[in-house]
Design an enzyme around this catalytic site. Structure first.
Site, PDB file in Angstrom:
ATOM      1  N   CYS A 271       1.858  -5.687 -12.992  1.00  0.00           N
ATOM      2  CA  CYS A 271       1.023  -4.530 -12.703  1.00  0.00           C
ATOM      3  C   CYS A 271       2.028  -3.517 -12.167  1.00  0.00           C
ATOM      4  CB  CYS A 271       0.016  -4.897 -11.966  1.00  0.00           C
ATOM      5  SG  CYS A 271      -0.935  -3.308 -11.493  1.00  0.00           S
TER       6      CYS A 271
ATOM      7  N   LEU B  54      -6.339   4.267  -9.505  1.00  0.00           N
ATOM      8  CA  LEU B  54      -6.413   3.529 -11.044  1.00  0.00           C
ATOM      9  C   LEU B  54      -7.583   2.765 -10.809  1.00  0.00           C
ATOM     10  CD1 LEU B  54      -2.636   2.448 -11.909  1.00  0.00           C
ATOM     11  CD2 LEU B  54      -4.006   4.772 -12.287  1.00  0.00           C
TER      12      LEU B  54
ATOM     13  N   SER C 125      -1.319   2.911   1.497  1.00  0.00           N
ATOM     14  CA  SER C 125      -1.220   4.118   0.717  1.00  0.00           C
ATOM     15  C   SER C 125      -2.036   5.270   1.266  1.00  0.00           C
ATOM     16  CB  SER C 125      -1.802   3.907  -0.808  1.00  0.00           C
ATOM     17  OG  SER C 125      -3.073   3.340  -0.700  1.00  0.00           O
TER      18      SER C 125
ATOM     19  N   GLY D  15      -6.322   1.480   0.349  1.00  0.00           N
ATOM     20  CA  GLY D  15      -5.924   0.531   1.508  1.00  0.00           C
ATOM     21  C   GLY D  15      -5.327   1.395   2.612  1.00  0.00           C
ATOM     22  N   VAL D  16      -4.899   0.898   3.640  1.00  0.00           N
ATOM     23  CA  VAL D  16      -4.555   1.573   4.719  1.00  0.00           C
ATOM     24  C   VAL D  16      -3.166   1.948   4.367  1.00  0.00           C
ATOM     25  CG1 VAL D  16      -3.752  -0.510   6.069  1.00  0.00           C
ATOM     26  CG2 VAL D  16      -4.276   1.734   7.384  1.00  0.00           C
TER      27      VAL D  16
ATOM     28  N   CYS E 211      -5.926  -8.808  -7.355  1.00  0.00           N
ATOM     29  CA  CYS E 211      -7.524  -7.755  -7.470  1.00  0.00           C
ATOM     30  C   CYS E 211      -8.304  -8.131  -8.246  1.00  0.00           C
ATOM     31  CB  CYS E 211      -6.898  -6.315  -7.791  1.00  0.00           C
ATOM     32  SG  CYS E 211      -6.011  -5.870  -9.095  1.00  0.00           S
TER      33      CYS E 211
END
Length: 380
Positions: free
Chosen positions: A120, A52, A33, A30-31, A217
């Site tokens: 998570c 991951l 990270s 995504g933008v 997710c």
């Protein structure tokens, strides 16, 4: 030999040049990270990107708007190529299933409303991935979370993001002091998402205009029930919809289809008063409904507490703090009463509606941005 205190700290807090500071960046594709990785690479840090693989690519590729899918792995790799740092994909599918997905399913079957993103972070990203970062001889690990790490008199502290609309503290309350020592959150000080996208454009990243992920997710289109039925077919067992006064009002096709506080879609129309789900009883396969005032909760039992205060949690009989019992609600005044080092009773000054087992209760300083940890709401 003691380090020369005259050497200034770099932007990540180390007394050495960025080029000698290795940082592993957790990259979801995504933008957020991606910007973290690009920004640190631009500053001259020794960046290693890691993404991951958390679940089957076949399902992921058919789904838009979720992190760590096949397309997202491709996007993370393109950012690494653009900025010139190494990028690795790690297969964490089995770890993710055991540590997150199975508990998610079992919690729903037990009548709770789990928050898998917290598990998570706690059990995968800030545990196994963090250890991988150490194995790679990294000085720290950076993520794109909107939260702040600040140094206090007793060490690293966790603080809410400067942009309250994007603050992710609710999902990171279980970060331990040891993890916090190793983690960095370079976006936490930004005041709007537009600043992040401007940085992505500055570095000419392919993800600059990529939409934010909205769903969990592994849950396509937010349809929790279908995922639970696939993992635990017994979740679709039919049962009764029962009024709190004992009247049977109708039937349902699985407790998993309901959540505490739900009003719409109950299938029991024609009644004079609006009714809400006030309790789920998986053992009897009953969905209990009642008037709205039955949802008001003042006393909240909390366990598995992760305490981030300077003094021990049990050093006081009470802690006057603010708490969040849902991610979408602002903190509200409360009194914490420790019953052990990891358990407490939380008294809400103003009763809250829809407090559900399985959700988190996160502790905030009412007078600052500091987060004092939190715990998990359970059935009293």
């Amino acid at each position: 030999m003691p380090r020369d205190t005259a050497i200034p700290l770099n932007s990540l807090g180390f007394a050495k040049p960025p080029s000698e500071t290795r940082v592993v960046v957790a990259m979801s594709g995504g933008v957020d990270s991606s910007v973290v990785a690009a920004m640190l690479a631009d500053e001259g840090y020794d960046v290693v990107g890691v993404t991951l693989q958390l679940y089957d690519h076949g399902a992921a590729l058919a789904k838009k708007g979720a992190c760590c899918a096949g397309l997202d792995i491709h996007d993370a790799r393109r950012v690494a190529e653009t900025m010139g740092f190494p990028h690795y994909v790690l297969d964490y599918e089995n770890i993710f299933k055991d540590a997150v997905i199975d508990e998610f399913a079992d919690s729903y079957l037990g009548g709770a409303t789990p928050v898998p993103c917290i598990r998570c972070n706690e059990r995968v990203k800030f545990k196994d991935l963090l250890e991988t970062a150490r194995d790679l001889d990294a000085d720290c690990m950076a993520t794109g979370h909107y939260i702040q790490r600040k140094m206090g008199p007793e060490g690293a502290e966790l603080h809410s993001a400067a942009d309250t609309a994007r603050d992710q503290s609710y999902f990171l309350f279980s970060t331990t002091p040891e993890q916090l020592d190793f983690l960095r959150f370079p976006l936490g000080h930004l005041t709007s998402k537009s600043e992040t996208r401007a940085l992505a454009a500055k570095y000419d990243l392919s993800v600059a205009d990529k939409p934010d992920s909205q769903d969990i997710c592994f849950v396509p289109n937010g349809d929790y029930a279908s995922v639970i039925r696939k993992l635990r077919p017994e979740a679709a067992a039919p049962g009764e919809i029962v009024h709190a006064d004992g009247r049977v009002l109708g039937a349902h096709d699985g407790v998993v289809n309901y959540t505490i506080g739900q009003r719409r879609g109950l299938g029991i129309g024609g009644l004079a008063e609006p009714l809400y789900v006030v309790k789920l009883d998986p053992e009897s396969k009953q969905v209990i409904v009642g008037p709205k005032d039955m949802l008001a909760t003042r006393t909240v039992p909390v366990r598995e507490i992760n305490w981030l205060g300077d003094a021990p949690f049990t050093s006081r009989d009470t802690w006057p703090l603010a708490v969040k019992v849902r991610s979408t609600r602002p903190p509200t005044d409360a009194i914490l009463r420790p019953t052990s080092a990891t358990e407490a009773t939380v008294e809400l000054i103003t009763p809250e509606e829809g407090v559900s087992p399985g959700q988190a209760c996160v502790f905030y300083d009412p007078d600052s941005s500091r987060i004092y940890g939190g715990g998990w709401i359970h059935k009293g």
